[in-house]
Scaffold this active site. Structure first.
Site, PDB file in Angstrom:
ATOM      1  N   ASP A 108       4.789   5.783  -1.059  1.00 11.39           N
ATOM      2  CA  ASP A 108       5.631   4.966  -0.184  1.00 11.39           C
ATOM      3  C   ASP A 108       7.088   5.195  -0.583  1.00 11.39           C
ATOM      4  OD1 ASP A 108       6.674   2.989   1.420  1.00 11.39           O
ATOM      5  OD2 ASP A 108       5.451   1.360   0.643  1.00 11.39           O
ATOM      6  N   PHE A 144       1.372  -1.194   7.099  1.00 13.78           N
ATOM      7  CA  PHE A 144       0.510  -1.506   5.956  1.00 13.78           C
ATOM      8  C   PHE A 144      -0.928  -1.170   6.321  1.00 13.78           C
ATOM      9  CE2 PHE A 144      -1.851  -3.705   2.766  1.00 13.78           C
ATOM     10  CZ  PHE A 144      -1.075  -3.476   1.637  1.00 13.78           C
ATOM     11  N   ARG A 169     -11.186  -2.196   0.202  1.00 13.52           N
ATOM     12  CA  ARG A 169     -11.156  -0.827  -0.327  1.00 13.52           C
ATOM     13  C   ARG A 169     -12.364  -0.014   0.118  1.00 13.52           C
ATOM     14  NH1 ARG A 169      -7.219  -0.656  -4.397  1.00 13.52           N
ATOM     15  NH2 ARG A 169      -6.921  -2.581  -5.547  1.00 13.52           N
ATOM     16  N   GLU A 192      -3.135  10.584  -5.794  1.00 17.11           N
ATOM     17  CA  GLU A 192      -2.612   9.265  -5.369  1.00 17.11           C
ATOM     18  C   GLU A 192      -3.224   8.848  -4.043  1.00 17.11           C
ATOM     19  OE1 GLU A 192      -0.919   6.695  -5.991  1.00 17.11           O
ATOM     20  OE2 GLU A 192       0.920   7.054  -7.136  1.00 17.11           O
ATOM     21  N   ASP A 193      -3.303   7.538  -3.822  1.00 17.52           N
ATOM     22  CA  ASP A 193      -3.741   7.052  -2.515  1.00 17.52           C
ATOM     23  C   ASP A 193      -2.609   7.165  -1.505  1.00 17.52           C
ATOM     24  OD1 ASP A 193      -2.228   5.040  -3.753  1.00 17.52           O
ATOM     25  OD2 ASP A 193      -3.562   3.406  -3.185  1.00 17.52           O
TER      26      ASP A 193
HETATM   27  P1  XMP Z   1       5.516   3.455  -4.188  1.00 22.64           P
HETATM   28  O1  XMP Z   1       6.532   2.639  -3.416  1.00 22.64           O
HETATM   29  O2  XMP Z   1       5.664   3.313  -5.657  1.00 22.64           O
HETATM   30  O3  XMP Z   1       4.177   2.742  -3.757  1.00 22.64           O
HETATM   31  O4  XMP Z   1       5.476   4.871  -3.698  1.00 22.64           O
HETATM   32  C1  XMP Z   1       2.966   3.242  -4.058  1.00 22.64           C
HETATM   33  C2  XMP Z   1       1.993   2.102  -4.186  1.00 22.64           C
HETATM   34  O5  XMP Z   1       2.260   1.015  -3.261  1.00 22.64           O
HETATM   35  C3  XMP Z   1       1.077   0.531  -2.702  1.00 22.64           C
HETATM   36  N1  XMP Z   1       1.134   0.642  -1.227  1.00 22.64           N
HETATM   37  C4  XMP Z   1       0.148   0.314  -0.377  1.00 22.64           C
HETATM   38  N2  XMP Z   1      -1.095  -0.167  -0.604  1.00 22.64           N
HETATM   39  N3  XMP Z   1      -1.491  -0.215   1.743  1.00 22.64           N
HETATM   40  C5  XMP Z   1      -1.906  -0.439   0.474  1.00 22.64           C
HETATM   41  O6  XMP Z   1      -3.040  -0.862   0.299  1.00 22.64           O
HETATM   42  C6  XMP Z   1      -0.264   0.262   2.040  1.00 22.64           C
HETATM   43  O7  XMP Z   1       0.062   0.450   3.220  1.00 22.64           O
HETATM   44  C7  XMP Z   1       0.605   0.546   0.910  1.00 22.64           C
HETATM   45  N4  XMP Z   1       1.863   1.021   0.833  1.00 22.64           N
HETATM   46  C8  XMP Z   1       2.155   1.079  -0.506  1.00 22.64           C
HETATM   47  C9  XMP Z   1      -0.021   1.368  -3.296  1.00 22.64           C
HETATM   48  O8  XMP Z   1      -0.577   0.657  -4.391  1.00 22.64           O
HETATM   49  C10 XMP Z   1       0.632   2.618  -3.821  1.00 22.64           C
HETATM   50  O9  XMP Z   1      -0.021   3.215  -4.927  1.00 22.64           O
HETATM   51 MG    MG Z   2      -2.780  -2.242  -3.678  1.00 19.12          MG
END
Ligand code: XMP
Ligand code: MG
Length: 185
Positions: free
Chosen positions: A111, A162, A175, A107-108
Site C-alpha cells: 500500500d 479496502f 482471510r 507480501e499480500d
Molecule cells: P503498507 O502501507 O506498509 O501496508 O504498504 C501494507 C500492509 O497494510 C495492510 N493493508 C491491507 N490489509 N486489506 C487488508 O486486509 C487492504 O486493503 C489493505 N491495505 C493495506 C496489510 O496488512 C499490508 O501488509
Molecule cells: Mg491486516
C-alpha cells in the site's frame, strides 16, 4: 469464480464486488511461478513470507514453484504514526540465516510501502546477497511513500479500496475466503 462476477450469496454481506476471482489467482500464480523458476534457477532462494496476510498466496505459489527453495516466516507489525514516521517492528528473522542468500519477500499487499521498506532494511542488514519482492496485490494509491523499493513481481494491481479474502483480513476475519473482494463497510 471469475473476476467481476457476482459475489457468492454467503459473502454478500461482507463484499460488494469480486476484485480478483480464484480462477484468475490460480492462473496468475502458475505464470509467476514459471517466471520465478527461470529467474531463480540454481539459486535456491529463500522465500520470506510476511504473515499473516501472505499465508495463502505463499502456500499456493510455493506449491507451484518447481525449483528448490526454502521458506521463512516473519511478522511485521505497524504502529501508527503519520506517513513515513510510522514504525514497523519485524519478528521472526532472529534465527534465519540469510547471509549470502537470494531472498524473495512474499507480501499480500503493498500500500504505502512502509512495511516493505522496513523489511528490506532488515534483510540487507542480515547480509542477503539479493532482495526482491513478490506481492499478490499492489494498491494504486497516492499515499505511496517516496524511496520505497519497487515491487519486482506483482500478481494484480488494484484500485485504492479496502479488500479482504485470500489471506487479507478485516479485524482478523475473512482471510479464508478463496478470492479477493472489496470489503463492504
Ligand atoms: P503498507 O502501507 O506498509 O501496508 O504498504 C501494507 C500492509 O497494510 C495492510 N493493508 C491491507 N490489509 N486489506 C487488508 O486486509 C487492504 O486493503 C489493505 N491495505 C493495506 C496489510 O496488512 C499490508 O501488509
Ligand atoms: Mg491486516
Amino acid at each position: 469464480m471469475e473476476t467481476g462476477g457476482p459475489v457468492p450469496p454467503q459473502w454478500q454481506d461482507i463484499m460488494s464486488d469480486v476484485l480478483v476471482g480464484s480462477t484468475h489467482i490460480s492462473a496468475r500464480n502458475a505464470e509467476l511461478a514459471a517466471t520465478l523458476a527461470s529467474d531463480y534457477a540454481g539459486l535456491n532462494p529463500v522465500l520470506i513470507v510476511v504473515l499473516k496476510g501472505a499465508f495463502m498466496f505463499a502456500t499456493d505459489l510455493s506449491r507451484a514453484l518447481s525449483i528448490p527453495h526454502e521458506l521463512e516466516f516473519i511478522r511485521a507489525s505497524s504502529y501508527s504514526g503519520t506517513g513515513s514516521t510510522g514504525t514497523v517492528v519485524i519478528h521472526g528473522l532472529e534465527h534465519a540465516k540469510l547471509a549470502g542468500r537470494h531472498v524473495l519477500v512474499v507480501e499480500d499487499i503493498v500500500d504505502t510501502g512502509l512495511t516493505l521498506s522496513h523489511i528490506y532494511a532488515r534483510l540487507k542488514d542480515a547480509g542477503a546477497k539479493s532482495v526482491k519482492c513478490i506481492a499478490l496485490l499492489e494498491k494504486d494509491t497516492a499515499l505511496r511513500l517516496k524511496e520505497v523499493p519497487s515491487v519486482d513481481y506483482i500478481a494484480f494491481r488494484i484500485p485504492d479500496k479496502f479488500v479482504v479474502g485470500y489471506g487479507l483480513d478485516f479485524d482478523q476475519r475473512w482471510r479464508h475466503i478463496p478470492f479477493v473482494g472489496v470489503y463492504k463497510k
